[in-house]
Design a protein around this motif. Structure first.
Motif, PDB file in Angstrom:
ATOM      1  N   GLY A 234       0.817  -1.208   0.000  1.00 31.87           N
ATOM      2  CA  GLY A 234       0.000   0.000   0.000  1.00 31.87           C
ATOM      3  C   GLY A 234       0.848   1.254   0.000  1.00 31.87           C
ATOM      4  O   GLY A 234       0.525   2.238  -0.675  1.00 31.87           O
ATOM      5  N   ARG A 235       1.972   1.231   0.743  1.00 34.73           N
ATOM      6  CA  ARG A 235       2.871   2.386   0.769  1.00 34.73           C
ATOM      7  C   ARG A 235       3.494   2.616  -0.605  1.00 34.73           C
ATOM      8  O   ARG A 235       3.619   3.755  -1.065  1.00 34.73           O
ATOM      9  CB  ARG A 235       3.972   2.172   1.802  1.00 34.73           C
ATOM     10  N   ALA A 236       3.894   1.532  -1.266  1.00 37.55           N
ATOM     11  CA  ALA A 236       4.488   1.648  -2.602  1.00 37.55           C
ATOM     12  C   ALA A 236       3.468   2.217  -3.589  1.00 37.55           C
ATOM     13  O   ALA A 236       3.784   3.114  -4.383  1.00 37.55           O
ATOM     14  CB  ALA A 236       4.991   0.284  -3.067  1.00 37.55           C
ATOM     15  N   ALA A 237       2.237   1.689  -3.527  1.00 42.87           N
ATOM     16  CA  ALA A 237       1.200   2.161  -4.444  1.00 42.87           C
ATOM     17  C   ALA A 237       0.870   3.624  -4.193  1.00 42.87           C
ATOM     18  O   ALA A 237       0.710   4.416  -5.138  1.00 42.87           O
ATOM     19  CB  ALA A 237      -0.055   1.295  -4.293  1.00 42.87           C
ATOM     20  N   ARG A 238       0.794   3.996  -2.942  1.00 40.64           N
ATOM     21  CA  ARG A 238       0.459   5.390  -2.609  1.00 40.64           C
ATOM     22  C   ARG A 238       1.558   6.335  -3.110  1.00 40.64           C
ATOM     23  O   ARG A 238       1.268   7.418  -3.644  1.00 40.64           O
ATOM     24  CB  ARG A 238       0.266   5.546  -1.108  1.00 40.64           C
ATOM     25  N   ALA A 239       2.814   5.940  -2.958  1.00 40.68           N
ATOM     26  CA  ALA A 239       3.919   6.777  -3.419  1.00 40.68           C
ATOM     27  C   ALA A 239       3.867   6.974  -4.930  1.00 40.68           C
ATOM     28  O   ALA A 239       4.095   8.083  -5.434  1.00 40.68           O
ATOM     29  CB  ALA A 239       5.257   6.151  -3.014  1.00 40.68           C
ATOM     30  N   LEU A 240       3.547   5.920  -5.672  1.00 37.41           N
ATOM     31  CA  LEU A 240       3.451   6.031  -7.133  1.00 37.41           C
ATOM     32  C   LEU A 240       2.256   6.885  -7.533  1.00 37.41           C
ATOM     33  O   LEU A 240       2.340   7.688  -8.476  1.00 37.41           O
ATOM     34  CB  LEU A 240       3.348   4.634  -7.751  1.00 37.41           C
ATOM     35  N   ALA A 241       1.138   6.725  -6.823  1.00 39.35           N
ATOM     36  CA  ALA A 241      -0.047   7.535  -7.127  1.00 39.35           C
ATOM     37  C   ALA A 241       0.229   9.016  -6.861  1.00 39.35           C
ATOM     38  O   ALA A 241      -0.185   9.891  -7.637  1.00 39.35           O
ATOM     39  CB  ALA A 241      -1.232   7.060  -6.292  1.00 39.35           C
ATOM     40  N   GLU A 242       0.939   9.314  -5.776  1.00 40.65           N
ATOM     41  CA  GLU A 242       1.272  10.697  -5.456  1.00 40.65           C
ATOM     42  C   GLU A 242       2.223  11.287  -6.500  1.00 40.65           C
ATOM     43  O   GLU A 242       2.125  12.470  -6.860  1.00 40.65           O
ATOM     44  CB  GLU A 242       1.887  10.774  -4.059  1.00 40.65           C
ATOM     45  N   LEU A 243       3.132  10.467  -7.002  1.00 41.77           N
ATOM     46  CA  LEU A 243       4.038  10.932  -8.052  1.00 41.77           C
ATOM     47  C   LEU A 243       3.262  11.257  -9.324  1.00 41.77           C
ATOM     48  O   LEU A 243       3.477  12.296  -9.956  1.00 41.77           O
ATOM     49  CB  LEU A 243       5.094   9.853  -8.328  1.00 41.77           C
ATOM     50  N   LEU A 244       2.343  10.390  -9.695  1.00 46.47           N
ATOM     51  CA  LEU A 244       1.542  10.624 -10.900  1.00 46.47           C
ATOM     52  C   LEU A 244       0.607  11.820 -10.756  1.00 46.47           C
ATOM     53  O   LEU A 244       0.169  12.390 -11.762  1.00 46.47           O
ATOM     54  CB  LEU A 244       0.733   9.364 -11.229  1.00 46.47           C
ATOM     55  N   ALA A 245       0.307  12.202  -9.520  1.00 47.36           N
ATOM     56  CA  ALA A 245      -0.593  13.340  -9.288  1.00 47.36           C
ATOM     57  C   ALA A 245       0.141  14.676  -9.295  1.00 47.36           C
ATOM     58  O   ALA A 245      -0.500  15.735  -9.274  1.00 47.36           O
ATOM     59  CB  ALA A 245      -1.318  13.158  -7.957  1.00 47.36           C
ATOM     60  N   LYS A 246       1.471  14.653  -9.371  1.00 42.95           N
ATOM     61  CA  LYS A 246       2.235  15.899  -9.374  1.00 42.95           C
ATOM     62  C   LYS A 246       2.000  16.659 -10.683  1.00 42.95           C
ATOM     63  O   LYS A 246       1.667  16.070 -11.711  1.00 42.95           O
ATOM     64  CB  LYS A 246       3.720  15.608  -9.183  1.00 42.95           C
ATOM     65  N   PRO A 247       2.186  17.974 -10.665  1.00 42.51           N
ATOM     66  CA  PRO A 247       1.952  18.787 -11.878  1.00 42.51           C
ATOM     67  C   PRO A 247       2.794  18.305 -13.058  1.00 42.51           C
ATOM     68  O   PRO A 247       3.981  18.004 -12.915  1.00 42.51           O
ATOM     69  CB  PRO A 247       2.377  20.195 -11.440  1.00 42.51           C
ATOM     70  N   GLY A 248       2.142  18.235 -14.220  1.00 46.53           N
ATOM     71  CA  GLY A 248       2.838  17.863 -15.446  1.00 46.53           C
ATOM     72  C   GLY A 248       3.078  16.389 -15.635  1.00 46.53           C
ATOM     73  O   GLY A 248       3.715  15.976 -16.615  1.00 46.53           O
ATOM     74  N   MET A 249       2.554  15.552 -14.733  1.00 52.04           N
ATOM     75  CA  MET A 249       2.860  14.122 -14.799  1.00 52.04           C
ATOM     76  C   MET A 249       1.826  13.312 -15.559  1.00 52.04           C
ATOM     77  O   MET A 249       2.101  12.182 -15.946  1.00 52.04           O
ATOM     78  CB  MET A 249       2.990  13.547 -13.376  1.00 52.04           C
TER      79      MET A 249
END
Length: 324
Positions: A234-249
């Motif tokens: 869950g931590r790994a998935a959340r980190a990837l989701a947060e990265l994809l939610a960053k501006p321009g991603m």
């Protein structure tokens, strides 16, 4: 070709990952093969005989004289797989600048016990890291602590790689990228925090190779069978989701002609849309395979599953299990 006379076929009919192609698609080899085929054809034409009946002895001498071949080529025999002694010699030498790495990778089963022993006996930090790196790339955790220390000791990313299309040479990953990918392949749950620290450093401006390395490393820990506890997945998935939610991603799928035109931005030959799409797709795949977070990975993959670009569409559908 079997069943055909008067026809010569040359060149390297191979398919491989982009990172492997530079090792096997060597232009001098292709040129030398083309010259040899032309020399055989010319000799057949001048003698009025069949191509298959050409005496190769004079051809080989000509190739040697022109330095297309080296003298030792005439004594070589096909001996694959190589004897254990040859693999052992490669393991001894690989600690010195990755010499003979191809021998090790093509004889992994024989090489792995020797690599483990070499790691245990290595006296220099450089050799120890090299052996740990190769073991990890072969999905063996020997030396995982050495590899983890090397990655954790680098506070920022090194110079990465962006997809640009033609005119690119050399490696498509950085040294740190390679260590990250290898670290994931150790499948040791203890490396997760190191990988998440690196993921947190990434932005849309970061090179594609860094995003891909983090995605591949986390994916290796979580798929097809997870080396992580549910909470860590869950931590790994959340980190990837947060990265994809960053501006321009995000937002680079092109399911319609208008969407495709909107990304061109006046430059029809720009490779930036492909770079952005590749980044989004590889991160979404890793997110989906890490268990997903709030459905973001699947949502992105479904956008690409309808993409006008067939290779992206096929890839997304394969990840979703809808490739038929």
């Amino acid at each position: 070709p079997a069943g055909l006379e008067g026809i010569l076929v040359t060149g390297l009919g191979v398919s491989a990952h982009r990172d492997a192609i530079p090792v096997i698609r060597m232009q001098p080899c292709v040129q030398n093969q083309g010259y040899a085929a032309g020399a055989i054809a010319a000799r057949a034409a001048s003698s009025g005989g069949a191509v298959r009946n050409v005496d190769l002895g004079p051809i080989q001498k000509d190739l040697l004289d022109r330095k297309c071949l080296t003298p030792d080529a005439f004594d070589r025999k096909d001996e694959f797989p190589l004897p254990r002694e040859r693999v052992a010699a490669a393991v001894r030498d690989v600690g010195k600048g990755h010499r003979e790495l191809a021998v090790i990778l093509s004889h992994a089963e024989t090489a792995l016990p020797l690599l483990r022993q070499a790691y245990a006996e290595a006296t220099s930090a450089e050799a120890k890291l090299t052996y740990a790196h190769i073991c990890a790339m072969l999905h063996d955790p020997t030396g995982a602590e050495t590899l983890a220390a090397a990655v954790a000791g680098v506070p920022v990313f090194d110079k990465g790689w962006n997809y640009r299309g033609m005119g690119q040479f050399g490696m498509s990953i950085s040294a740190l990228d390679s260590y990250l990918i290898a670290l994931g392949r150790t499948r040791q749950p203890g490396v997760l925090d190191i990988l998440l620290d690196k993921a947190a450093l990434l932005e849309a401006q970061s090179e594609f190779s860094h995003h891909r390395a983090v995605a591949m490393a986390l994916e290796a820990l979580a798929w097809p069978e997870s080396a992580l506890a549910a909470a860590d997945r869950g931590r790994a998935a959340r980190a990837l989701a947060e990265l994809l939610a960053k501006p321009g991603m995000g937002g680079y799928a092109t399911p319609t002609v208008d969407a495709s035109r909107g990304q061109i931005d006046g430059n029809p030959t720009s490779t930036t849309p492909r770079n952005d799409s590749l980044r989004e797709l590889v991160l979404a795949r890793a997110l989906y395979r890490c268990g997903d977070h709030e459905g973001r990975g699947e949502a992105i993959l479904r956008q690409y599953a309808a993409d006008l670009r067939g290779h992206y569409r096929r890839h997304a559908r394969a990840v979703l299990g809808e490739d038929r």
